[in-house]
Design a protein around this motif. Sequence first.
Motif, mmCIF file in Angstrom:
data_model
loop_
_atom_site.group_PDB
_atom_site.id
_atom_site.type_symbol
_atom_site.label_atom_id
_atom_site.label_comp_id
_atom_site.label_asym_id
_atom_site.label_seq_id
_atom_site.Cartn_x
_atom_site.Cartn_y
_atom_site.Cartn_z
ATOM 1 N N ILE A 199 0.842 -1.212 0.000
ATOM 2 C CA ILE A 199 0.000 0.000 0.000
ATOM 3 C C ILE A 199 0.870 1.253 0.000
ATOM 4 O O ILE A 199 0.595 2.223 -0.730
ATOM 5 N N LEU A 200 1.931 1.251 0.798
ATOM 6 C CA LEU A 200 2.837 2.401 0.837
ATOM 7 C C LEU A 200 3.496 2.632 -0.520
ATOM 8 O O LEU A 200 3.642 3.784 -0.960
ATOM 9 N N VAL A 207 19.928 5.783 -11.818
ATOM 10 C CA VAL A 207 20.531 4.538 -12.290
ATOM 11 C C VAL A 207 20.200 3.371 -11.363
ATOM 12 O O VAL A 207 19.898 2.264 -11.820
ATOM 13 N N TRP A 208 20.183 3.642 -10.044
ATOM 14 C CA TRP A 208 20.020 2.552 -9.074
ATOM 15 C C TRP A 208 18.620 1.953 -9.053
ATOM 16 O O TRP A 208 18.484 0.715 -9.118
ATOM 17 N N PRO A 209 17.547 2.753 -8.972
ATOM 18 C CA PRO A 209 16.225 2.111 -9.028
ATOM 19 C C PRO A 209 15.947 1.428 -10.358
ATOM 20 O O PRO A 209 15.323 0.357 -10.397
ATOM 21 N N GLY A 261 12.220 13.509 -2.104
ATOM 22 C CA GLY A 261 12.726 12.987 -0.841
ATOM 23 C C GLY A 261 11.661 12.239 -0.062
ATOM 24 O O GLY A 261 11.923 11.181 0.525
ATOM 25 N N LEU A 262 10.435 12.785 -0.080
ATOM 26 C CA LEU A 262 9.320 12.124 0.601
ATOM 27 C C LEU A 262 8.990 10.794 -0.069
ATOM 28 O O LEU A 262 8.721 9.792 0.610
ATOM 29 N N LEU A 263 9.035 10.775 -1.390
ATOM 30 C CA LEU A 263 8.792 9.540 -2.146
ATOM 31 C C LEU A 263 9.789 8.458 -1.744
ATOM 32 O O LEU A 263 9.404 7.320 -1.435
ATOM 33 N N LEU A 264 11.069 8.816 -1.721
ATOM 34 C CA LEU A 264 12.098 7.846 -1.360
ATOM 35 C C LEU A 264 11.965 7.392 0.095
ATOM 36 O O LEU A 264 12.230 6.226 0.418
ATOM 37 N N THR A 265 11.549 8.299 0.965
ATOM 38 C CA THR A 265 11.376 7.943 2.375
ATOM 39 C C THR A 265 10.250 6.930 2.552
ATOM 40 O O THR A 265 10.385 5.947 3.301
ATOM 41 N N ILE A 271 9.103 4.876 0.247
ATOM 42 C CA ILE A 271 9.570 3.626 -0.348
ATOM 43 C C ILE A 271 10.510 2.897 0.605
ATOM 44 O O ILE A 271 10.475 1.671 0.743
ATOM 45 N N THR A 272 11.357 3.674 1.296
ATOM 46 C CA THR A 272 12.290 3.086 2.251
ATOM 47 C C THR A 272 11.558 2.355 3.370
ATOM 48 O O THR A 272 11.940 1.245 3.761
ATOM 49 N N VAL A 273 10.511 2.975 3.896
ATOM 50 C CA VAL A 273 9.728 2.349 4.965
ATOM 51 C C VAL A 273 9.130 1.024 4.474
ATOM 52 O O VAL A 273 9.175 0.005 5.175
ATOM 53 N N ALA A 274 8.595 1.044 3.244
ATOM 54 C CA ALA A 274 7.989 -0.166 2.691
ATOM 55 C C ALA A 274 9.026 -1.267 2.488
ATOM 56 O O ALA A 274 8.813 -2.422 2.875
#
Length: 281
Positions: A158-159, A259-261, A185-189, A191-194
């Motif tokens: 969901i996140l 490049v990384w994602p 930055g919020l998007l990556l944060t 995604i990081t939590v998920a």
Amino acid sequence: MAEIFGVTTDYLLKDNASRANSEHPIKESVETVKKLPTVSMEEASEFLRIEEKNAPLIALGVSLCILSPILLILLFGFSSSGILGISENLAGGLGITILLIMIATAVFIFISYRNREKRYDFLKTEEIDTVYGVTQIAKEKKETFEKTFNMNISIGVILCILAPIPLLISSFLTEKEYIISVMIGLLLTIITVAVNMFIRVGIINSSYDILLQTGDYTPDKKKASKVSDKLAGIYWPIVLAVYLAWSLPTNNWNVTWVVWPVAGVLYVVVVSIAKILTSEK
């Protein structure tokens, strides 16, 4: 042995009985089983303990990798808008420094994890046999953990679905770079939590599958995993080389992080194709 896992002897007896019922009188089959590496109760207990301990650490390491470019993106966005009053060179220098520190910390975590788990590599790559009791206990632990696993996976999915919404909304409402940078930055944060949730429960759940030889750790899939391991040793160094070859001459670190994602998504495709080609041979 029951005390090692904190269960009653009923589970051991059940597993022992199921093994007795499944034994074949064919001598050739018995000899084949005897050749398999045998996992003792103590080894199984230690393996599960290590995996449970390492799960949050690996999740932290991956989280650091995903979060590492955020400060760089934010600083470039703020410097371009003149908010912080810093030059793009200073923003790039600070951002890259933090990025490298976070990546280095993650690499240290991964190496430490690898060293602790190395002696149990055969569980993931070879077909195994277990002493009586191990299979039944692993099943019980997997069933107990199933609710936690499903909950974390559901929330994580969901996140991931909701993560792009702030960026999409802001891109329609404004073109200011610092706002777009904050939304990235919020998007990556998010995604990081998920991803953190996926990894924490995924490693623990996989440890049960490894002992049970189910899911991604059936004998056939263990053979296929050897292909992905070899590919990883070639693929990721190439990705790093491409990243540096693009970033260093252009100095567009606020762009080249994509490049990384992209590489992560392509890696799944490459491994899938390789496994299909291998299975057809």
